[in-house]
Design an enzyme around this catalytic site. Structure first.
Site, short mmCIF file in Angstrom:
data_model
loop_
_atom_site.label_atom_id
_atom_site.label_comp_id
_atom_site.label_asym_id
_atom_site.label_seq_id
_atom_site.Cartn_x
_atom_site.Cartn_y
_atom_site.Cartn_z
N HIS B 271 -17.62 22.89 104.42
CA HIS B 271 -18.82 22.39 103.74
C HIS B 271 -18.49 21.12 102.95
CE1 HIS B 271 -22.76 23.02 101.62
NE2 HIS B 271 -22.13 22.35 100.68
N GLU B 272 -17.45 21.22 102.11
CA GLU B 272 -17.10 20.06 101.27
C GLU B 272 -16.57 18.92 102.12
OE1 GLU B 272 -18.24 20.02 98.42
OE2 GLU B 272 -18.65 22.16 98.19
N HIS B 275 -19.46 16.87 103.35
CA HIS B 275 -19.86 15.88 102.34
C HIS B 275 -18.87 14.70 102.34
CE1 HIS B 275 -23.13 17.94 100.33
NE2 HIS B 275 -22.41 19.01 100.06
N GLU B 301 -26.51 16.85 102.06
CA GLU B 301 -26.41 18.28 102.36
C GLU B 301 -26.50 18.53 103.87
OE1 GLU B 301 -25.65 20.04 99.81
OE2 GLU B 301 -25.81 22.10 100.56
#
Lengths: 509, 509
Positions: B271-272, B275, B301
């Site tokens: 997820h990170e 980003h 997102e």
């Protein structure tokens, strides 16, 4: 409260506000430097250097700003010089003037010259090629001579450069100090190491020393010394340093590990912890003000040396820690080495051409050599192309060793490539002062040596906190030394310490 | 070159300089935040918050400065809006106006109210005591309503708050989007989990999973995805985040480890990294300018969700990685679980009252609930004391679960305590957009799914870099989406993706 008092209180409030803003910008810069040395990804270097330039410029703009100048002007003489307010105004004025006297054009030229010189120096050292570095050194010297004229001095241009690191220091006084050191150290060294050679004693320090065990042992020692981990931390780097991030509430250290040597990380850590305990010990109310931090490079260095050498290389210290060290490294050469052998190993006297490898006894001769050459360079008595020869001759004279190449001689230190002239003497001031402060502490609290032998550093740290640390930059260095030790800076305690310690170690007292 | 062109070039140069200065100050603030979450000693908290306040203030002063306003005024209309210069002026103007429209008094009040509310919220959540938190929320809402009036809006005050995270977004459009999501998701969810209960499938994810092995596996996956370690790093924290330090040259991620679960750290990291790859992919020439970074929270997102869910929870991905994962954890429950069982485990649908525990299917219902409540709160239709009841009723309606206490209901998120209203919808915009972008990428490069099955993410990352990442903030979000996918934001691809994936997983297509 009179109208005048009201204005004065408002001026002081605004002064504190402006100084806190400068401190915060400097703290951001410090954090960026810390991060760059510890965790920053390599790809961020160029971006970071641009950010550092901006933040430094913003801090500098505030420091030389007319608003600060006017506030200081108005507040000058408003407070008792011995009060905290008086000290704040004095120290802020000093920082302001040092910065304001240098034209920003010159500051930029010096920064550029140094940033151009450093990579050239790295290559020149690798190739032992003095000629490649010489034009850059020439340029840096020229700019530094110009800076000295802007900064101003009473006796000698070198004083203006010294003053950046040792407020109030004079070349003339340092010459006297170095004469004393030379006269005390040289005969001692010659009786220990005739012709530059002494008995080899450090073999037990070399072997396989697990890094994790080294780290754990070092952390335990630093905890005992009194380094406050809740207001600091330790990370790994290539070149160790200590850095404060705006006040005594966050003072970090770094260290490096050599898995082949048991002493490298430990003494590096104690050295940096000495610097850090000084900064951590500053009165918390001085945070975000120019009163936080060390009063001079010399006093700072006195604390790293005191904890590294007077404590860390003392027999009393190892009476407590040596059994623990042996236990931490089972199967290492320490198992076959008794306390006396270890104590002799960590205090081996071994003249070397390299300053950073120097033992306690020879260290100051390396500094003396650099001091003498720097003065001659600033005066123009020594031309840049002649430096290596002059260097080698002095090395032979003082240490009876001759560098095999320039990389081991005049090219060994980064300082000149960074434009640092007048900086080396602080190392010797620190050594001298470490013994003077230690002696004063023991006079006041005679139990200190015994307590060190029990692994209890409270009495020593307590005395240093009370007499040195908490004051930060509140007093001038000379005043601080007088208040703490009852005497001006003096080589006698240091020479007495060296004679006693190395006389006993080498049977030539 | 005419005199006018000369002035214009000089204005642009000065604009870039000022914007770079703001970026550098923001980068220092970002580094201070990163340090605070990762390595800062606890004793430094108070000092750090003062430093952060100063640095934020200095950046804000520049952003609202008359000089910047005048430069933007003069440069307005000077450049083709589709040029980089035109985009720079437009984005800088947007940031300037957003900041300048809020009186600094109100900014300070909001900051103080949030910093007072946060610790109260922590205690209120621990005690499930809505009453304790209510007056703070009341105050924050009041300030946010005032802020909306200052910021301005055409249709609805909530639009002004939305616009801070989703430039150009409107409540009216979001209502349509959420209606579509609700109409698509609810029937699917009810056929999978009637009465809020579905089959338990996640058991194989629970066991003893060595943290070091988790870290190693995660790093290898991130390297394969294309996270560039030479321009980033990963550290451990309590709450994971991604942060850029002034440009694509330094974009760091963080993660957290749960030694009892194999999925926590891995999906958090992916997820990170999503980003971070977005920020790392921005054109390097945008560094130190407002064109660097993500164009909206929703687009940002979309990238974390795309890499975490559309890639990381896909069968194709695990066809390649599952044998490697099994090998990384010998003796774990994975040894007894086949690929299909694992794929079902990581895609378990399990209605829960807690948003951060939500699966892909139910996540948007949590957001919908918050969106509806926030609009009612801002309109004043929903009084603060009534929020918990309204919350629980909607939770029952959408998810057929009822929070047992306020800590699992209206007190679960920190957002409102931080004064973040209008922020939640970005999570759903991101989910919707992740599928729209993925579908567009596959249309353009049909080999993408097969390549994912081979552990090759180059084609997908390449398309995203080309069509999204490199542009940074150059285009408005709507324009970027249209350019990249050929259509405006649409729920259809996302609903199609959910129906196909969960229909197949639960046999209810």
């Amino acid at each position: 409260m009179s109208a005048r008092d009201n204005h004065q209180a408002e001026d002081l409030r605004r002064l504190r506000e402006l100084l806190a803003e400068i401190s915060d910008l400097n703290a951001a810069t410090a954090l960026m430097h810390w991060d760059q040395q510890t965790y920053m990804p390599e790809g961020g270097i160029e971006l970071r250097s641009q950010q550092l330039a901006t933040l430094s410029r913003l801090a500098h703009e505030r420091l030389v700003s007319p608003e600060l100048a006017e506030l200081l002007e108005r507040l000058e003489g408003s407070y008792d010089p011995s009060s905290e307010e008086g000290a704040l105004v004095r120290v802020a004025r000093r920082d302001h003037e040092r910065a304001a006297r240098l034209p920003s054009r010159l500051v930029a030229q010096m920064a550029r010259a140094a940033s151009e010189a450093e990579p050239v120096w790295v290559r020149a050292r690798a190739a032992s090629d003095w000629g490649a570095f010489a034009p850059h050194l020439e340029r840096l010297l020229e700019l530094k001579r110009e800076a000295a004229e802007h900064l101003g001095y009473e006796e000698h241009p070198y004083d203006a450069l010294l003053d950046l690191y040792e407020p109030g220091a004079r070349k003339s006084r340092l010459e006297g100090l170095f004469e004393e050191l030379k006269a005390g150290i040289l005969p001692l060294l010659r009786s220990i190491a005739p012709g530059g050679r002494a008995e080899e004693r450090s073999a037990p320090l070399v072997g396989d020393f697990d890094e994790r065990a080294q780290e754990e042992f070092g952390r335990a020692v630093l905890t005992d010394l009194g380094y406050d981990w809740s207001r600091g931390r330790q990370d790994r780097v290539v070149h160790a340093f200590c850095i404060d991030l705006g006040g005594p509430q966050d003072v970090r250290i770094t260290t490096r590990f050599d898995p082949r040597r048991v002493d490298t990380a430990l003494f590096t850590s104690m050295h940096e912890a000495g610097h850090a305990m000084y900064e951590q010990g500053v009165s918390p109310s001085y945070a975000r003000s120019p009163l936080a931090g060390g009063v001079s490079m010399g006093v700072h260095e006195s604390q790293s040396r005191l904890w590294e050498n007077l404590v860390g290389r003392s027999r009393a210290f190892w009476e407590h820690y040596y059994p623990l060290l042996q236990k931490a490294f089972p199967g290492s050469p320490l198992e076959r080495t008794d306390l006396e052998g270890f104590y002799r190993a960590i205090n081996e006297v071994k003249p070397s051409p390299i300053r950073i490898d120097a033992d306690e006894l020879t260290y100051n001769l390396h500094v003396l050599l650099r001091f003498e050459l720097e003065v001659a360079m600033i005066e123009g008595r020594l031309a840049v192309p002649e430096i290596p020869e002059a260097w080698d001759a002095k090395m032979e004279e003082y240490l009876s060793v001759r560098p095999e190449k320039a990389a081991e001689g005049a090219l060994q230190d980064i300082h000149w490539a960074d434009g640092l002239f007048g900086y080396f003497p602080s190392y010797s001031v620190g050594n001298v002062l470490s013994a003077q402060l230690f002696a004063a502490a023991v006079r006041a609290r005679p139990e200190i040596p015994d307590e060190i032998g029990r692994g209890n550093f409270g009495p020593l740290r307590g005395w240093l906190s009370e007499n040195v640390y908490r004051h930060g930059r509140r007093y001038e260095p000379d005043e601080l030394i007088e208040r703490a030790t009852g005497a001006p800076l003096s080589a006698a305690p240091y020479l007495g310490y060296l004679r006693e310690k190395f006389g006993a170690l080498y049977g030539c007292r």
